[in-house]
Write an enzyme that holds these catalytic residues in place. Structure first.
Site, PDB file in Angstrom:
ATOM      1  N   GLY A 205      -7.855   4.857  -0.171  1.00 52.26           N
ATOM      2  CA  GLY A 205      -8.359   6.880   0.375  1.00 52.26           C
ATOM      3  C   GLY A 205     -10.046   6.184   0.430  1.00 52.26           C
ATOM      4  N   VAL A 230      -0.062   6.940   8.009  1.00 50.89           N
ATOM      5  CA  VAL A 230      -0.694   7.672   6.736  1.00 50.89           C
ATOM      6  C   VAL A 230      -1.488   6.745   6.418  1.00 50.89           C
ATOM      7  CG1 VAL A 230       0.673   8.476   4.716  1.00 50.89           C
ATOM      8  CG2 VAL A 230       2.019   8.288   7.151  1.00 50.89           C
ATOM      9  N   LEU A 231      -2.585   7.083   6.169  1.00 46.20           N
ATOM     10  CA  LEU A 231      -4.234   6.747   6.133  1.00 46.20           C
ATOM     11  C   LEU A 231      -3.747   5.453   4.868  1.00 46.20           C
ATOM     12  CD1 LEU A 231      -6.883   6.870   6.577  1.00 46.20           C
ATOM     13  CD2 LEU A 231      -7.038   8.083   4.644  1.00 46.20           C
ATOM     14  N   ASP A 232      -3.774   4.540   4.692  1.00 47.31           N
ATOM     15  CA  ASP A 232      -3.678   3.660   3.862  1.00 47.31           C
ATOM     16  C   ASP A 232      -2.076   2.687   3.208  1.00 47.31           C
ATOM     17  OD1 ASP A 232      -6.621   2.903   3.983  1.00 47.31           O
ATOM     18  OD2 ASP A 232      -7.003   3.997   2.301  1.00 47.31           O
ATOM     19  N   GLU A 233      -1.610   3.470   4.247  1.00 49.81           N
ATOM     20  CA  GLU A 233       0.069   3.691   3.913  1.00 49.81           C
ATOM     21  C   GLU A 233       0.741   2.026   4.641  1.00 49.81           C
ATOM     22  OE1 GLU A 233       1.661   5.085   1.428  1.00 49.81           O
ATOM     23  OE2 GLU A 233       0.568   5.821   0.407  1.00 49.81           O
TER      24      GLU A 233
END
Lengths: 288, 288, 288, 288
Positions: A205, A230-233
């Site tokens: 994040g 999915v952000l940063d995943e």
């Protein structure tokens, strides 16, 4: 690994683990005159999966791409392979997205100029003007498309149009400070590489350096990964860290982090272009 | 790499680079029912050499060792291979030589106890008494053979006798502070592993930490290597470094170096026992 | 940093940042005949805080401990210092808690034997019998207090009694697999050091190697920290990482992690014993 | 360490180790209204030497540079100090020498643009034309002075004239492939920083990557150091290494080495400009 200067083909395979698989592939290639340049295998014992990358030079190879695909298909089917065939002869087109921090962009441009990245760079896209002078210096078309809360949908449609017009097959987010929509990401599965300025999954994040300072960690990191919904995943490609101490304030973390970010991004992009990365589940195999 | 718990065989190959070599080996193994566990290849383009390590489980394999050697020999010959066949079923016997610094010895003993080193340790040899209590605690016969300028020849004859009597196939010099004679070394080619407390080729010879302090380096290192006739010049297996600063005095270098020494020695010994190392010229290929 | 062999005193100061503070402390020490061995300062500009560690030899110093405390108090007060005075002459007593994994314990015992840890080790406490033989070999009383869901309160009361009886001032959790109760932790503020087998804050809680494998990270880590009420959230003392690849399965992570764990724990314990660590907020200053 | 944005002064001291020295300096500064920003000390016990760096802000300081020098001189004399006084208010002028490899130059130019290097760059000197376009892009005068065996003396005289005309106080050799004459070096003692593409003292001299490949090392390195009369023998400022394997051929070493070279050079230049480096004998103290 040295990227061969002669034309070569690469086969990336992902399958259930089966006896005779290596022999079947080696045999097929040999019979058609392939001179194998690199071959690497990996078994994931826990999952019962098998991974293979094989690269051969095309000089004495007696099949063209179409014939190869046709004749290899039944072998692949009998072993339930998922496979990808790539030709080093085609130089992929890479687009770079950037915002105001230029260190990753400049690093990629210089690596490209040094011959480390085997691709063309037909365009740079940004939501700010900061990178224009550098882009022009390197002779690369620069498109500034300011992004606001209101125009995000339109901006992404403009991006997609530009990417399609330029035949882009790889998008690199070089500290691009906008979150891509799922609709956008879906267009380029495993073809968007991002750099996040933390050691994921720690400090995902926004504002990871602030969070690292707050937590009092003794090492900071950076992570390059494929972008997913999915952000940063997304699947991690490369990570690295550097030591910090109580003496390091926020500015120091940012400065030290810059060196990390460009290194882990540069490696990920080079490996992608060399077709050394294979994704499975949410993980990567990076063949050396 | 996970050492397989089932019985397996390993083939290490070193040859001129020839088309069809991988196919020939894969095919041979497949025809005899081998289930390949790991296969790794490497080409040295400059030298035109090819290296291969292949490990397969013996469960459904239809050849015994003798038959395998007989049937593989003509294939090997036709490709001008140098080859080595090893069976994971045989646990090698490892002798440890030590003097007064015990950190490398204790590290090896604990790795062995943890199951990381797949070997037996039938004896520890020393020119001092310091390690006796530890050896006895671990239930390993300890032989103290004091070495002086005068008795070196006799001491080495005693060593050789003990090694032969115990069927030793790997000798580890765990900070053993005596130089072995060429006559001794010749008996165990590529079977003696030493750890030198510097980043070779820097600071070879005596007192490397003193030399490092004197030169004002900002990193110190350790190197594990096979022992050859020429002191500190054998094929390097593993190296690592750690950061030092002007604050570090000689004692600090020695203390920080201890952690390095045991790590690089531990890795080298494990890799040797897993038959992952192949020597050529004065260099090593360490298959992952 | 070399631990001085002569008797020395150490002053650790934490205060608002004020002009003249260094001069006031230096002056006071000089007037009383102190020969300063080390002095280190740090300012946290963001928080407006000042940190200082000063160590001096006691040979020509003209104040005893009581007089020193009395005469320094008004200076401290005028600068609103929080301060701690420690004498290297007193060897702290350290207790080690361990469960079934022995690598961190053995590492500490060997560092202690090598003279790296300036403390006594009056006892080892465990909830299992595994470490008994090693404890006895090193001549250290071993207390096995099995812990179950039901007897946890009683077990901790037994622990506290043993610790008090042995004058313990530092507790090291060397892979001790029980969570301490807040009541216990409160008794030893900033005096309990734990090692967690991940790069915190990533993978806090149970089974971090499983989680790391699942996430597909390219580096694994270990963290030593002071224990507080909140699990894995105490002030971080030291962290380190090592590289892993797709080839590494769970067993490899565990094995590689062992080397990290003992290293980061060993450093943290040594620094604590050298009185080099100062806590503020939830962070540490580790003076070099 | 954050470089203060307010005007500050820095005192670098090197002296025999004497009681009362810190107190004398602290006291002097305090009496004249100095607000100490950083203070760091180091004792070399073996050599009986003491090193100190103290930085204070000039806002409330009641002495100008001349008065400071006059009043501090007797204190310095009584402690037999060697001392250097520097004002952060003066931005040093840095000249960059470069040949055909541009990665170190570009890195320095970008660090400078990012605000990491507190200096002006009035000129770039080269024996080739390769860097001209980049120099012009950054608006820095570029002087190409081709160097041959015959004109070396004249070339160096031209260099010296340019350096003097531009008030240069720091020369950075960013992969400049010419050896400077002793006569030249003497003009800029401890003011010429070079980067050598090996882990010194290993592989000094020409073609270190070839030598590293030949020796079969498992790590390659880079070293930044002050230039002295003796090639590759000057005081080391910073070093770093990266891992290589049997897979890496010469091109890979060169490519991996580039990342190391620019990093160790960038750090050395930043530290020099922050007046954090003190030389003694043939070594450096780098204050953090």
């Amino acid at each position: 690994m040295i990227v061969s200067s002669m034309p070569s083909a690469i086969l990336l395979i992902h399958s259930p683990d089966r006896k005779g698989l290596i022999a079947a592939v080696s045999d097929f290639l040999y019979k058609h005159g392939a001179n194998v340049l690199h071959a690497d295998q990996h078994r994931d014992n826990d999952l019962g999966l098998f991974f293979m990358r094989v690269e051969w030079d095309l000089q004495d190879f007696d099949l063209d791409q179409q014939a190869l695909r046709r004749l290899f298909a039944p072998i692949a089917e009998s072993f339930e392979m998922q496979w990808r065939l790539e030709y080093q002869t085609t130089r992929p087109a890479m687009a770079i997205f950037v915002s105001k921090y230029l260190h990753c962009l400049l690093d990629l441009l210089h690596r490209h100029q040094s011959g480390d990245l085997d691709c063309s760079i037909p365009l740079i896209i940004s939501n700010h003007e900061d990178a224009r002078a550098h882009a022009e210096f390197y002779g690369i078309p620069f498109h500034c498309i300011p992004t606001t809360a209101g125009n995000k949908g339109q901006a992404e449609r403009d991006h997609l149009e530009l990417l399609a017009a330029n035949g882009v097959s790889l998008i690199v987010l070089a500290r691009y400070m906008q979150v891509l929509s799922p609709a956008f990401v879906t267009q380029y599965p495993q073809r968007i590489i991002n750099v996040h300025h933390s050691f994921l999954p720690a400090f995902s994040g926004a504002r990871p350096y602030h969070a690292a300072l707050q937590r009092g960690v003794k090492l900071i990191g950076a992570t390059s990964h494929y972008v997913t919904d999915v952000l940063d995943e997304g699947p991690i490609i490369e990570q690295d860290v550097t030591r910090v101490s109580h003496r390091d304030q926020l500015d120091d973390l940012v400065r030290k982090g810059r060196d990390l970010e460009r290194t882990v991004l540069g490696r990920a992009v080079a490996w992608h272009l060399e077709r050394r990365i294979l994704c499975y589940g949410n993980k990567t195999v990076v063949f050396d």
